[in-house]
Motif scaffolding. Structure first.
Motif, PDB file in Angstrom:
ATOM      1  N   SER A 265      69.074  11.491  16.173  1.00 15.31           N
ATOM      2  CA  SER A 265      69.941  10.310  16.194  1.00 15.31           C
ATOM      3  C   SER A 265      70.656  10.178  17.534  1.00 15.31           C
ATOM      4  CB  SER A 265      70.975  10.407  15.060  1.00 15.31           C
ATOM      5  OG  SER A 265      70.341  10.500  13.798  1.00 15.31           O
ATOM      6  N   MET A 266      71.081  11.300  18.119  1.00 19.87           N
ATOM      7  CA  MET A 266      71.764  11.273  19.421  1.00 19.87           C
ATOM      8  C   MET A 266      70.837  10.770  20.522  1.00 19.87           C
ATOM      9  SD  MET A 266      73.741  14.908  19.018  1.00 19.87           S
ATOM     10  CE  MET A 266      74.290  15.015  20.715  1.00 19.87           C
ATOM     11  N   LEU A 267      69.571  11.195  20.493  1.00 20.88           N
ATOM     12  CA  LEU A 267      68.616  10.761  21.510  1.00 20.88           C
ATOM     13  C   LEU A 267      68.364   9.260  21.412  1.00 20.88           C
ATOM     14  CD1 LEU A 267      66.043  13.709  21.321  1.00 20.88           C
ATOM     15  CD2 LEU A 267      67.668  13.262  23.154  1.00 20.88           C
ATOM     16  N   ALA A 268      68.274   8.740  20.198  1.00 18.43           N
ATOM     17  CA  ALA A 268      68.078   7.299  20.025  1.00 18.43           C
ATOM     18  C   ALA A 268      69.297   6.532  20.520  1.00 18.43           C
ATOM     19  CB  ALA A 268      67.803   6.995  18.554  1.00 18.43           C
ATOM     20  N   LYS A 269      70.476   7.039  20.220  1.00 13.03           N
ATOM     21  CA  LYS A 269      71.701   6.366  20.642  1.00 13.03           C
ATOM     22  C   LYS A 269      71.839   6.382  22.168  1.00 13.03           C
ATOM     23  CE  LYS A 269      75.619   4.373  19.500  1.00 13.03           C
ATOM     24  NZ  LYS A 269      75.639   3.070  18.789  1.00 13.03           N
ATOM     25  N   ALA A 270      71.375   7.467  22.805  1.00  8.39           N
ATOM     26  CA  ALA A 270      71.472   7.574  24.264  1.00  8.39           C
ATOM     27  C   ALA A 270      70.540   6.605  24.982  1.00  8.39           C
ATOM     28  CB  ALA A 270      71.163   9.002  24.707  1.00  8.39           C
ATOM     29  N   GLY A 271      69.491   6.134  24.295  1.00  7.80           N
ATOM     30  CA  GLY A 271      68.619   5.139  24.917  1.00  7.80           C
ATOM     31  C   GLY A 271      67.143   5.473  24.936  1.00  7.80           C
ATOM     32  N   LEU A 272      66.753   6.659  24.451  1.00 11.20           N
ATOM     33  CA  LEU A 272      65.324   6.990  24.431  1.00 11.20           C
ATOM     34  C   LEU A 272      64.582   6.053  23.484  1.00 11.20           C
ATOM     35  CD1 LEU A 272      65.249  10.901  24.442  1.00 11.20           C
ATOM     36  CD2 LEU A 272      64.655   9.369  26.296  1.00 11.20           C
ATOM     37  N   THR A 273      63.384   5.650  23.870  1.00 11.92           N
ATOM     38  CA  THR A 273      62.564   4.752  23.050  1.00 11.92           C
ATOM     39  C   THR A 273      61.267   5.395  22.585  1.00 11.92           C
ATOM     40  OG1 THR A 273      61.518   3.849  25.047  1.00 11.92           O
ATOM     41  CG2 THR A 273      63.486   2.730  24.232  1.00 11.92           C
ATOM     42  N   HIS A 274      60.989   6.625  23.027  1.00 12.00           N
ATOM     43  CA  HIS A 274      59.706   7.282  22.718  1.00 12.00           C
ATOM     44  C   HIS A 274      59.869   8.753  23.114  1.00 12.00           C
ATOM     45  CE1 HIS A 274      55.065   6.613  22.597  1.00 12.00           C
ATOM     46  NE2 HIS A 274      55.351   7.861  22.284  1.00 12.00           N
TER      47      HIS A 274
ATOM     48  N   ILE B 221      51.290  10.838  29.532  1.00 14.24           N
ATOM     49  CA  ILE B 221      52.150   9.894  30.274  1.00 14.24           C
ATOM     50  C   ILE B 221      51.330   8.705  30.768  1.00 14.24           C
ATOM     51  CG2 ILE B 221      53.460   9.620  32.412  1.00 14.24           C
ATOM     52  CD1 ILE B 221      54.499  12.479  31.989  1.00 14.24           C
ATOM     53  N   ARG B 222      50.169   9.001  31.355  1.00 13.74           N
ATOM     54  CA  ARG B 222      49.321   7.925  31.892  1.00 13.74           C
ATOM     55  C   ARG B 222      48.871   6.970  30.789  1.00 13.74           C
ATOM     56  NH1 ARG B 222      44.364   6.191  32.493  1.00 13.74           N
ATOM     57  NH2 ARG B 222      43.525   7.728  31.050  1.00 13.74           N
ATOM     58  N   ARG B 223      48.463   7.532  29.643  1.00 15.80           N
ATOM     59  CA  ARG B 223      47.956   6.693  28.553  1.00 15.80           C
ATOM     60  C   ARG B 223      49.071   5.848  27.933  1.00 15.80           C
ATOM     61  NH1 ARG B 223      42.929   7.873  26.121  1.00 15.80           N
ATOM     62  NH2 ARG B 223      41.720   9.288  27.428  1.00 15.80           N
ATOM     63  N   ILE B 224      50.247   6.419  27.775  1.00 18.88           N
ATOM     64  CA  ILE B 224      51.352   5.657  27.180  1.00 18.88           C
ATOM     65  C   ILE B 224      51.750   4.505  28.093  1.00 18.88           C
ATOM     66  CG2 ILE B 224      53.819   5.788  26.631  1.00 18.88           C
ATOM     67  CD1 ILE B 224      53.245   8.566  25.443  1.00 18.88           C
ATOM     68  N   HIS B 225      51.847   4.772  29.376  1.00 17.75           N
ATOM     69  CA  HIS B 225      52.235   3.698  30.305  1.00 17.75           C
ATOM     70  C   HIS B 225      51.198   2.587  30.337  1.00 17.75           C
ATOM     71  CE1 HIS B 225      53.743   1.532  33.722  1.00 17.75           C
ATOM     72  NE2 HIS B 225      52.623   1.744  34.386  1.00 17.75           N
ATOM     73  N   ASN B 226      49.912   2.949  30.288  1.00 14.71           N
ATOM     74  CA  ASN B 226      48.842   1.954  30.349  1.00 14.71           C
ATOM     75  C   ASN B 226      48.518   1.340  28.996  1.00 14.71           C
ATOM     76  OD1 ASN B 226      48.517   2.275  33.104  1.00 14.71           O
ATOM     77  ND2 ASN B 226      46.923   3.830  32.898  1.00 14.71           N
ATOM     78  N   GLY B 227      49.206   1.770  27.948  1.00 14.23           N
ATOM     79  CA  GLY B 227      48.951   1.209  26.629  1.00 14.23           C
ATOM     80  C   GLY B 227      47.613   1.624  26.047  1.00 14.23           C
ATOM     81  N   GLU B 228      47.111   2.804  26.424  1.00 16.98           N
ATOM     82  CA  GLU B 228      45.824   3.285  25.931  1.00 16.98           C
ATOM     83  C   GLU B 228      46.009   4.147  24.681  1.00 16.98           C
ATOM     84  OE1 GLU B 228      43.679   5.261  29.024  1.00 16.98           O
ATOM     85  OE2 GLU B 228      44.225   3.766  30.543  1.00 16.98           O
ATOM     86  N   SER B 229      44.944   4.303  23.936  1.00 17.39           N
ATOM     87  CA  SER B 229      44.982   5.102  22.720  1.00 17.39           C
ATOM     88  C   SER B 229      45.206   6.580  23.048  1.00 17.39           C
ATOM     89  CB  SER B 229      43.673   4.952  21.942  1.00 17.39           C
ATOM     90  OG  SER B 229      43.616   5.883  20.870  1.00 17.39           O
ATOM     91  N   MET B 230      45.965   7.257  22.186  1.00 22.08           N
ATOM     92  CA  MET B 230      46.210   8.690  22.343  1.00 22.08           C
ATOM     93  C   MET B 230      45.212   9.521  21.541  1.00 22.08           C
ATOM     94  SD  MET B 230      48.935   9.068  24.288  1.00 22.08           S
ATOM     95  CE  MET B 230      49.844  10.550  23.846  1.00 22.08           C
ATOM     96  N   ALA B 231      44.289   8.865  20.840  1.00 22.77           N
ATOM     97  CA  ALA B 231      43.385   9.582  19.941  1.00 22.77           C
ATOM     98  C   ALA B 231      42.542  10.619  20.675  1.00 22.77           C
ATOM     99  CB  ALA B 231      42.479   8.586  19.210  1.00 22.77           C
ATOM    100  N   TYR B 232      42.203  10.345  21.940  1.00 18.18           N
ATOM    101  CA  TYR B 232      41.363  11.268  22.694  1.00 18.18           C
ATOM    102  C   TYR B 232      42.010  12.641  22.817  1.00 18.18           C
ATOM    103  CZ  TYR B 232      38.432  13.110  26.460  1.00 18.18           C
ATOM    104  OH  TYR B 232      37.580  13.885  27.200  1.00 18.18           O
TER     105      TYR B 232
END
Length: 383
Positions: free
Chosen positions: A147-156, A363-374
């Motif tokens: 809850s503290m991490l969400a309140k501080a501003g983390l989104t992922h 990091i690269r996949r999340i920024h580019n909106g790619e699937s993490m399944a690999y």
């Protein structure tokens, strides 16, 4: 549209190699592509993983200052513009856990107030993950931290081998729980020449699922240690005796419950054959090593001629290096999710496996909106 980064990526089992010229072009692209990588650590020893990740991404570490003032307060200063960008905060957890948590919270809040678009925490070892269940009149601290991490501003959040997978449900934003097992399996195959004569060992029945997953993928046998010497989390009181019974309390006859027999553990037993074999104990965290040392002694008595311990997070607190050095354990293999260079100097038996490759690819996949399944190929839920 931001320009996508494309890195050569073969497999989580392969080592990343990129031409020198590629790093220069990727570093330029990183600044233009709308993402930055920061380290929230104030200690140099804890920034090693962040440096490895940025080298693989071909980016520079974001300019920031994190330090402790003379009165003990944490101060964070962001030295460049982050407006409208995806920000990745890499935070490894050294021995001073509470300081590391405050550094992460304050940096996340500083980035939030600086108008960063998304703030993603890269926390390979999630602190307080052992406090994810109710104990007597305690609290579920892991839920509080979420809850503290969400309140501080983390989104992922990107993390690795959560102590309990149910911890993902504590968060109000996405959590990618990566696995270190491919790297540890690769170490077994490449660094233990006669691993075909090994048996995977769970030091308690609670660790049997993880051990079974390793054994099936390596095509090896399985052994489980069970008995009086083991003390697992399930044996602790969970608060259901609260409030305590009063001496003169009256109970309605209709509410009387049948008396249950007290649980009694059987004598120590090794289920499985380890005689003349290499014993490989697998777990997610190795912190207080007394239980691992005791398991190694039992396996030695049962005929195992080599004993390895494989774990994702090598916290190795207190006298762990000395106890390992004096024990029957031949080698302890952990990843670099937690800095442990001091412990390695104290105990040569401790070996490190680098997992920066999978974190940088995440990091690269999340920024580019790619699937993490690999990144989860051939990985079971029990890992």
């Amino acid at each position: 549209m931001p320009r996508k980064l494309l890195l050569p990526y073969k497999s989580v089992f392969s080592h990343f190699r990129a031409p020198r010229g590629l790093y220069d072009s990727l570093a330029m692209n990183a600044a233009r592509s709308g993402y930055r990588v920061f380290s929230a650590n104030s200690t140099a020893a804890s920034t090693e993983l962040a440096k490895k990740i940025t080298e693989r991404l071909g980016a520079e570490l974001g300019k920031s200052v994190v330090y402790q003032e003379t009165n003990g307060e944490t101060r964070v200063e962001i030295k460049e513009s982050v407006r409208g960008q995806d920000i990745f905060i890499i935070q490894t957890i050294p021995r001073d856990v509470n300081t590391a948590v405050m550094e992460l919270l304050i940096m996340a809040y500083a980035l939030k107030t600086s108008c960063a678009r998304n703030i993603i925490g890269v926390i390979p070892y999630f602190p307080y993950s052992k406090q994810s269940k109710m104990r007597k009149r305690g609290s579920i601290v892991c839920k509080l931290l979420a809850s503290m991490l969400a309140k501080a501003g983390l989104t992922h959040i990107i993390t690795m081998d959560l102590h309990q997978k149910e911890i993902q449900g504590f968060f109000s934003f996405p959590v990618d729980n990566l696995r270190a097992s491919p790297f540890l399996l690769q170490y077994i195959q490449e660094e233990i020449p006669d691993y075909r004569n090994a048996v995977i060992v769970a030091k308690s029945p609670g660790a049997a699922k993880r051990a079974q997953s390793y054994a099936e993928r390596l095509r090896l046998g399985l052994a489980v240690i069970h008995g009086e010497a083991q003390c697992t989390e399930q044996d602790m009181d969970d608060g259901r005796h609260s409030p305590p019974m009063l001496k003169n309390a009256t109970v309605h006859p209709g509410l009387e419950l049948p008396l249950m027999m007290a649980k009694e553990k059987p004598p120590i037993t090794v289920v499985g054959d380890v005689g003349g074999r290499i014993a490989i104990i697998v777990d997610d965290i190795i912190d207080d090593v007394e239980s691992f040392v005791a398991a190694a002694e039992i396996l030695k008595e049962r005929g195992a001629y080599k004993i390895f311990v494989m774990a994702t997070h090598g916290l190795l607190s207190a006298d762990a290096p000395r106890l390992i050095e004096e024990s029957s354990i031949d080698e302890v293999v952990v990843t670099n999710t937690v800095p442990h260079e001091v412990q390695k100097l104290q105990c040569p038996k401790i070996k490190t496996v680098d997992i920066s490759l999978i974190l940088s690819e995440a990091i690269r996949r999340i920024h580019n909106g790619e699937s993490m399944a690999y990144l989860f190929r051939n990985i079971t839920v029990d890992d």
